[in-house]
Design a protein around this motif. Structure first.
Motif, PDB file in Angstrom:
ATOM      1  N   ILE A  47       4.268  -0.841  40.382  1.00  0.00           N
ATOM      2  CA  ILE A  47       3.952  -1.902  39.430  1.00  0.00           C
ATOM      3  C   ILE A  47       5.234  -2.306  38.707  1.00  0.00           C
ATOM      4  O   ILE A  47       5.879  -1.474  38.069  1.00  0.00           O
ATOM      5  CB  ILE A  47       2.906  -1.422  38.401  1.00  0.00           C
ATOM      6  CG1 ILE A  47       1.633  -0.952  39.120  1.00  0.00           C
ATOM      7  CG2 ILE A  47       2.584  -2.538  37.404  1.00  0.00           C
ATOM      8  CD1 ILE A  47       0.683  -0.181  38.231  1.00  0.00           C
ATOM      9  N   GLU A  48       5.575  -3.575  38.806  1.00  0.00           N
ATOM     10  CA  GLU A  48       6.777  -4.084  38.153  1.00  0.00           C
ATOM     11  C   GLU A  48       6.423  -4.522  36.740  1.00  0.00           C
ATOM     12  O   GLU A  48       6.033  -5.654  36.505  1.00  0.00           O
ATOM     13  CB  GLU A  48       7.352  -5.246  38.962  1.00  0.00           C
ATOM     14  CG  GLU A  48       7.813  -4.817  40.343  1.00  0.00           C
ATOM     15  CD  GLU A  48       8.354  -5.960  41.168  1.00  0.00           C
ATOM     16  OE1 GLU A  48       8.965  -6.890  40.600  1.00  0.00           O
ATOM     17  OE2 GLU A  48       8.154  -5.913  42.396  1.00  0.00           O
ATOM     18  N   VAL A  49       6.566  -3.574  35.791  1.00  0.00           N
ATOM     19  CA  VAL A  49       6.174  -3.856  34.411  1.00  0.00           C
ATOM     20  C   VAL A  49       7.231  -4.666  33.668  1.00  0.00           C
ATOM     21  O   VAL A  49       6.896  -5.583  32.950  1.00  0.00           O
ATOM     22  CB  VAL A  49       5.857  -2.588  33.607  1.00  0.00           C
ATOM     23  CG1 VAL A  49       4.444  -2.521  33.190  1.00  0.00           C
ATOM     24  CG2 VAL A  49       6.208  -1.327  34.303  1.00  0.00           C
ATOM     25  N   ASN A  50       8.485  -4.318  33.830  1.00  0.00           N
ATOM     26  CA  ASN A  50       9.582  -5.035  33.179  1.00  0.00           C
ATOM     27  C   ASN A  50      10.624  -5.403  34.219  1.00  0.00           C
ATOM     28  O   ASN A  50      11.104  -4.538  34.943  1.00  0.00           O
ATOM     29  CB  ASN A  50      10.231  -4.171  32.090  1.00  0.00           C
ATOM     30  CG  ASN A  50       9.297  -3.912  30.933  1.00  0.00           C
ATOM     31  OD1 ASN A  50       8.663  -4.825  30.423  1.00  0.00           O
ATOM     32  ND2 ASN A  50       9.214  -2.661  30.511  1.00  0.00           N
ATOM     33  N   LEU A  56       6.963   1.096  38.038  1.00  0.00           N
ATOM     34  CA  LEU A  56       6.127   2.256  37.767  1.00  0.00           C
ATOM     35  C   LEU A  56       5.496   2.659  39.097  1.00  0.00           C
ATOM     36  O   LEU A  56       4.955   1.808  39.800  1.00  0.00           O
ATOM     37  CB  LEU A  56       5.054   1.862  36.750  1.00  0.00           C
ATOM     38  CG  LEU A  56       4.061   2.896  36.318  1.00  0.00           C
ATOM     39  CD1 LEU A  56       4.755   4.027  35.569  1.00  0.00           C
ATOM     40  CD2 LEU A  56       3.011   2.272  35.421  1.00  0.00           C
ATOM     41  N   GLN A  57       5.582   3.934  39.462  1.00  0.00           N
ATOM     42  CA  GLN A  57       5.063   4.376  40.755  1.00  0.00           C
ATOM     43  C   GLN A  57       3.829   5.245  40.564  1.00  0.00           C
ATOM     44  O   GLN A  57       3.854   6.234  39.850  1.00  0.00           O
ATOM     45  CB  GLN A  57       6.121   5.167  41.516  1.00  0.00           C
ATOM     46  CG  GLN A  57       5.617   5.638  42.862  1.00  0.00           C
ATOM     47  CD  GLN A  57       6.627   6.520  43.589  1.00  0.00           C
ATOM     48  OE1 GLN A  57       7.649   6.902  43.040  1.00  0.00           O
ATOM     49  NE2 GLN A  57       6.326   6.846  44.820  1.00  0.00           N
ATOM     50  N   ILE A  58       2.760   4.846  41.228  1.00  0.00           N
ATOM     51  CA  ILE A  58       1.532   5.645  41.286  1.00  0.00           C
ATOM     52  C   ILE A  58       1.520   6.240  42.690  1.00  0.00           C
ATOM     53  O   ILE A  58       1.436   5.512  43.678  1.00  0.00           O
ATOM     54  CB  ILE A  58       0.269   4.771  41.066  1.00  0.00           C
ATOM     55  CG1 ILE A  58       0.400   3.892  39.808  1.00  0.00           C
ATOM     56  CG2 ILE A  58      -0.973   5.642  41.048  1.00  0.00           C
ATOM     57  CD1 ILE A  58       0.590   4.619  38.519  1.00  0.00           C
ATOM     58  N   GLU A  88       2.799   5.048  27.543  1.00  0.00           N
ATOM     59  CA  GLU A  88       3.558   4.275  26.554  1.00  0.00           C
ATOM     60  C   GLU A  88       3.344   2.774  26.753  1.00  0.00           C
ATOM     61  O   GLU A  88       3.183   2.032  25.787  1.00  0.00           O
ATOM     62  CB  GLU A  88       5.053   4.609  26.651  1.00  0.00           C
ATOM     63  CG  GLU A  88       5.381   5.997  26.152  1.00  0.00           C
ATOM     64  CD  GLU A  88       6.814   6.424  26.449  1.00  0.00           C
ATOM     65  OE1 GLU A  88       7.571   5.653  27.111  1.00  0.00           O
ATOM     66  OE2 GLU A  88       7.180   7.535  26.038  1.00  0.00           O
ATOM     67  N   PHE A  89       3.310   2.347  28.006  1.00  0.00           N
ATOM     68  CA  PHE A  89       3.137   0.927  28.284  1.00  0.00           C
ATOM     69  C   PHE A  89       1.746   0.447  27.872  1.00  0.00           C
ATOM     70  O   PHE A  89       1.600  -0.606  27.250  1.00  0.00           O
ATOM     71  CB  PHE A  89       3.408   0.617  29.759  1.00  0.00           C
ATOM     72  CG  PHE A  89       3.420  -0.845  30.015  1.00  0.00           C
ATOM     73  CD1 PHE A  89       4.475  -1.629  29.584  1.00  0.00           C
ATOM     74  CD2 PHE A  89       2.352  -1.453  30.650  1.00  0.00           C
ATOM     75  CE1 PHE A  89       4.475  -3.000  29.782  1.00  0.00           C
ATOM     76  CE2 PHE A  89       2.341  -2.816  30.853  1.00  0.00           C
ATOM     77  CZ  PHE A  89       3.407  -3.595  30.423  1.00  0.00           C
TER      78      PHE A  89
END
Length: 109
Positions: A47-50, A56-58, A88-89
């Motif tokens: 997931i490309e949060v920023n 972020l890797q699941i 945190e996100f």
């Protein structure tokens, strides 16, 4: 929480894909994608949060439902550092409406 981030996913024996992450919580997410994923499949998700930061890797997420170019995932395996980042996100997402309301009040004064 309603969000919109880019994401990608892959699975053993299944072609990977890209999609738009539409909802996110600490337990799972909803992704919109043209990829055909089946309920019960296990996916690795990024997931490309920023922008400019590593995604972020699941490590493992189970597809719980799939319909109309969307599917829901339940997060199963997350590395401790990624789990902390996710918590945190999501906490930041919880605060955003409150922070916007506070900023508006301060602007109106």
């Amino acid at each position: 929480y309603h969000v919109q981030f880019r994401s990608s996913f892959s699975s053993v024996g299944m072609v990977g894909g890209k999609g738009s992450l539409m909802e996110l919580s600490i337990r799972g997410c909803r992704i919109e994608s043209l990829a055909d994923v089946k309920p019960g499949s296990s996916l690795e998700v990024w997931i490309e949060v920023n922008e400019g930061e590593p995604p972020l890797q699941i490590q493992a997420a189970i597809v719980r439902w799939s319909r109309e170019r969307q599917f829901g995932l339940e997060f199963e395996v997350i590395a401790p550092t990624e789990w902390t980042h996710l918590q945190e996100f999501v906490k930041q997402l919880e605060l955003e409406p409150y922070q916007r309301a506070q900023q508006q009040k301060e602007t109106d004064m």
